[in-house]
Design a protein around this motif. Structure first.
Motif, short mmCIF file in Angstrom:
data_model
loop_
_atom_site.label_atom_id
_atom_site.label_comp_id
_atom_site.label_asym_id
_atom_site.label_seq_id
_atom_site.Cartn_x
_atom_site.Cartn_y
_atom_site.Cartn_z
N ASP A 1 44.77 -73.62 54.04
CA ASP A 1 44.62 -72.53 53.08
C ASP A 1 45.30 -72.91 51.76
OD1 ASP A 1 44.00 -69.39 53.04
OD2 ASP A 1 45.81 -69.78 51.89
N TYR A 2 44.72 -72.46 50.68
CA TYR A 2 45.25 -72.78 49.36
C TYR A 2 46.64 -72.19 49.14
CZ TYR A 2 45.75 -72.43 44.27
OH TYR A 2 46.22 -72.49 42.98
N ASN A 3 46.84 -70.97 49.61
CA ASN A 3 48.12 -70.29 49.39
C ASN A 3 49.13 -70.57 50.49
OD1 ASN A 3 47.06 -69.01 47.10
ND2 ASN A 3 46.22 -67.35 48.34
N ASN B 1 38.96 -67.79 41.70
CA ASN B 1 40.18 -68.48 41.31
C ASN B 1 39.88 -69.98 41.20
OD1 ASN B 1 42.58 -70.03 41.61
ND2 ASN B 1 43.66 -68.24 42.39
N GLU C 1 41.90 -72.40 43.47
CA GLU C 1 41.61 -72.24 44.89
C GLU C 1 40.24 -72.87 45.22
OE1 GLU C 1 41.03 -68.20 46.28
OE2 GLU C 1 41.39 -68.79 48.35
C1 LIG Z 1 45.31 -67.03 47.04
O1 LIG Z 1 46.00 -66.48 45.93
C2 LIG Z 1 45.17 -66.08 44.87
C3 LIG Z 1 46.06 -65.59 43.75
O2 LIG Z 1 47.12 -66.47 43.56
C4 LIG Z 1 44.25 -64.97 45.30
O3 LIG Z 1 43.39 -64.61 44.24
C5 LIG Z 1 43.43 -65.47 46.45
O4 LIG Z 1 42.61 -64.44 46.97
C6 LIG Z 1 44.31 -66.00 47.56
N1 LIG Z 1 43.48 -66.61 48.56
C7 LIG Z 1 43.65 -66.41 49.84
C8 LIG Z 1 42.68 -67.13 50.75
O5 LIG Z 1 44.52 -65.72 50.31
#
Ligand SMILES: *[C@@H]1O[C@H](CO)[C@@H](O)[C@H](O)[C@H]1NC(C)=O
Ligand SMILES: *[C@@H]1O[C@H](CO)[C@@H](O)[C@H](O)[C@H]1NC(C)=O
Ligand SMILES: *[C@@H]1O[C@H](CO)[C@@H](O)[C@H](O)[C@H]1NC(C)=O
Ligand SMILES: *[C@@H]1O[C@H](CO)[C@@H](O)[C@H](O)[C@H]1NC(C)=O
Length: 473
Positions: free
Chosen positions: A144-146, A168, A171
Motif C-alpha cells: 500500500d502507498y500509505n 492522488n 499514489e
Molecule cells: C493514501 O493517502 C492519500 C492522501 O495522502 C489518500 O488520498 C489516499 O486515499 C490514501 N490511499 C489509501 C489506499 O489509503
C-alpha cells in the motif's frame, strides 16, 4: 445428396477434363467427408478434456490442478499431432484438389499444428513458461502507498480500484510502478525463452516466426498494411481526444505534472494499461451539469447482485430473439470471486466443445463496467451457441478479431442512455444534444482509445517475434 453433388461437380468441370476425373473428385470428396467425420468425434472429446482441465486450474490455481492441466495439454497435443500426421501425410497431396471449398479449408486449417509441432519436452517447457507467467501475473502483490506493512494489494480488485478512483498523483504512480516490478519484471527471462520456443514452433509449421503464424487466421496478405492505413485514418481523431484529455488533466494535476504538448503520464488515465480512459470520465466530461451516465449508483441503490446482472444480460439477448443461456451455464459459471483460493479473475467466456456446456468466469462487482462486461462475455457465448453445429475446426471467430467485435456490438448497444433508461437504470434523463455528446465522449474514451493500444501491442510483438526488437530493448 451424393448424386446431386456429383452432378454439380460435372457441370462445373470444363469439357476439356475427362468425366472420369469428375467422378473421382466426387469419390474423393465422399471419402474426405468420412475421414473428417471420423476425426471430429475424437477431437471434440480431446478438446473437452483440455478445456475442462484449464477451467479447473484457472478457477483454482492449485499445484494439483496445474499438473492436471499440464497433463491434459500434452494429451491434447499428442492427439493434434496424430491428426496432423494423417492430414498432412496420407491426405497431404489429395486435399488441395478437393472441389468443395469448405472441405479444403478444413484440411488447410488442420494441416497447421501450432505449438504441438514442438518435440514433447520442448512443448512441456513452453506450456510451463506460459503457465508460470500467467500465475505470476495473477498473483502479483504490492504494498500500500500509505502503509508499507500492508503488502497484500492485488491487481483484482485492489489495484484496479485505485487506478480507477484515486486522484492522488504519487499514489497512482506508486501503484503503476510497483505492479510492473512485481509482474512484468519477474517474467522477463521467461518471456525471452517463450519467444524462442514460440518461434521454433512457428517454424515447424513453416512460418517465419510466431507473429506470422498469428496472422495466418486472418487469411489476408495485406493485414499489416491494412491496419496501418486504418490507424492513420483514425489518428487525427485520437490526437484531438488526447489533447483534450491532456488539458483537463493539466488542470487537475498541475502544469508540472502534465506537459502542454507531450505525452500523458500513463498512470493518470484510470486504467493500469491506459487502454481505456473511461474511468476518468468525471474529469473530462464535456457537460458536467448533465445527469450522470454512470448507472453504478442506481444499480447499487436497486440492490443489484452479480446474479441479477447476468439475468438481465440473458433477458437482453432473448429480447433480440437470440438463445437463452443453457442450464449448464447457470449451474457451472463462476460469477463472483470465490473466497479462500487464487483464481484468474480476468473475465472470460468458455466453450467446452460439446455443444451444450458454456460458461463465464468473472469476478463480478456491482458497477456499470461489469454490467457492460457481462453483456460482452455473454455475447461470446451467443456466438459459441450460434456456430455450435459447425465442425470443431470452424468453431471460432471468422477471424481472431471477430469474437471481440461480436461481444462489443452487444455491449455497445447496452450502454446507450436509451437502453439504460428502458431497463430502469436511468430515471429522468432527457436525451438531448449535450447528453449525446457526453455519451459519445464516454464511448470514445473506451473505444477510440483502445485502437492504438491494441495496434501497439501487436506491432510490438510482431517486432519481438521477427527479431526487429531485441531483448535488451
Ligand atoms: C493514501 O493517502 C492519500 C492522501 O495522502 C489518500 O488520498 C489516499 O486515499 C490514501 N490511499 C489509501 C489506499 O489509503
Ligand atoms: C461444401 O461442403 C459443405 C460442408 O459439407 C456444404 O455445406 C456445402 O454445401 C458444400 N458446397 C458445395 C458447393 O457443394
Ligand atoms: C483487497 O480487496 C479485498 C476485496 O475488497 C479486500 O478484502 C482486501 O482487504 C483488500 N486488500 C488490501 C490489502 O487492502
Ligand atoms: C425468433 O426466431 C425464430 C427462429 O429462430 C423465428 O421463428 C421467430 O419468428 C423469431 N421471433 C421473432 C420475434 O423474431
Amino acid at each position: 445428396m451424393v448424386c446431386l453433388r456429383r452432378k454439380v461437380c460435372c457441370v462445373i468441370v470444363t469439357i476439356a477434363l475427362a468425366i472420369d476425373l469428375c467422378h473421382s473428385q466426387g469419390a474423393d470428396e465422399i471419402e474426405a467427408r468420412l475421414f473428417l467425420a471420423g476425426l471430429e468425434q475424437r477431437s471434440q472429446l480431446e478438446c473437452n478434456k483440455l478445456v475442462e482441465a484449464s477451467w479447473n486450474y484457472e478457477a483454482d490455481l492449485s499445484a494439483v490442478n496445474n499438473q492436471l492441466r499440464a497433463q491434459a495439454q500434452l494429451e491434447k497435443a499428442r492427439w493434434d499431432k496424430e491428426q496432423w500426421e494423417l492430414v498432412t501425410g496420407e491426405w497431404g497431396h489429395r486435399w488441395p484438389t478437393l472441389r468443395n471449398e469448405s472441405l479444403r479449408r478444413q484440411f488447410r486449417h488442420l494441416s497447421i499444428l501450432g505449438t504441438a509441432a514442438l518435440p514433447e519436452d520442448r512443448l512441456a517447457k513452453y506450456n510451463d513458461l506460459v503457465s508460470d507467467m500467467k500465475t505470476t501475473y495473477s498473483t502479483a502483490k504490492i504494498c500500500d502507498y500509505n502503509d508499507f506493512t500492508n503488502c497484500n494489494l492485488r491487481l483484482e480488485p485492489n489495484l484496479t480500484r485505485i487506478m480507477k478512483k484515486s486522484r492522488n498523483y504519487d499514489e497512482l504512480r506508486h501503484v503503476w510502478e510497483e505492479w510492473r516490478l512485481s509482474s512484468g519484471a519477474l517474467m522477463r527471462k521467461k518471456y525471452e525463452q517463450f519467444v524462442e520456443l514460440a518461434n521454433e514452433a512457428a517454424q515447424r509449421n513453416r512460418f517465419d516466426n510466431m507473429g506470422e503464424m498469428w496472422l495466418y487466421p486472418y487469411e489476408s496478405l495485406t493485414f499489416k498494411s491494412d491496419m496501418k492505413r486504418l490507424w492513420l485514418q483514425l489518428k487525427p481523431l485520437y490526437e484531438q481526444l488526447h489533447a483534450y484529455v491532456r488539458r483537463r488533466l493539466r488542470e487537475v494535476y498541475g502544469q508540472d505534472k502534465v506537459s502542454r504538448r507531450g505525452a500523458i503520464p500513463a498512470h493518470l488515465l484510470g486504467n493500469m494499461w491506459a487502454q481505456s480512459w473511461s474511468n476518468i470520465y468525471d474529469i473530462v466530461q464535456p457537460y458536467p451539469n448533465k445527469p450522470s451516465l454512470d448507472v453504478t449508483q442506481f444499480m447499487q441503490a436497486q440492490g443489484y447482485t452479480p446474479e441479477r446482472m447476468f439475468r438481465l444480460a440473458d433477458d437482453f439477448f432473448q429480447s433480440l430473439n437470440l438463445s437463452a443461456m443453457p442450464p449448464q451455464f447457470w449451474a457451472r459459471s463462476i460469477i463472483e470471486k470465490p473466497l479462500g483460493r487464487e483464481m484468474v479473475c480476468h473475465a472470460s467466456a468458455w466453450d467446452f466443445c460439446n455443444g451444450v456446456d458454456y460458461r463465464i468466469k468473472q469476478c463480478t462487482e456491482v458497477n456499470m463496467d461489469y454490467l457492460v462486461t457481462t453483456h460482452h462475455e455473454m455475447g461470446h457465448i451467443q456466438y459459441f451457441i450460434q456456430y455450435r453445429h459447425q465442425p470443431l475446426i470452424f468453431r471460432e471467430g471468422a477471424n481472431p478479431g471477430f469474437h471481440e467485435a461480436v461481444g462489443d456490438v452487444m455491449s455497445l448497444s447496452v450502454s446507450t442512455p436509451r437502453h439504460l433508461k428502458n431497463i430502469g437504470l436511468l430515471d429522468d434523463i432527457v436525451i438531448d444534444r449535450e447528453s449525446d455528446i457526453n455519451f459519445l465522449m464516454l464511448m470514445a474514451l473506451d473505444k477510440v482509445v483502445f485502437l492504438p493500444f491494441g495496434y501497439l501491442m501487436d506491432r510490438w510483438r510482431w517486432d519481438v517475434f521477427n527479431g526487429n526488437t531485441y531483448p535488451d530493448d
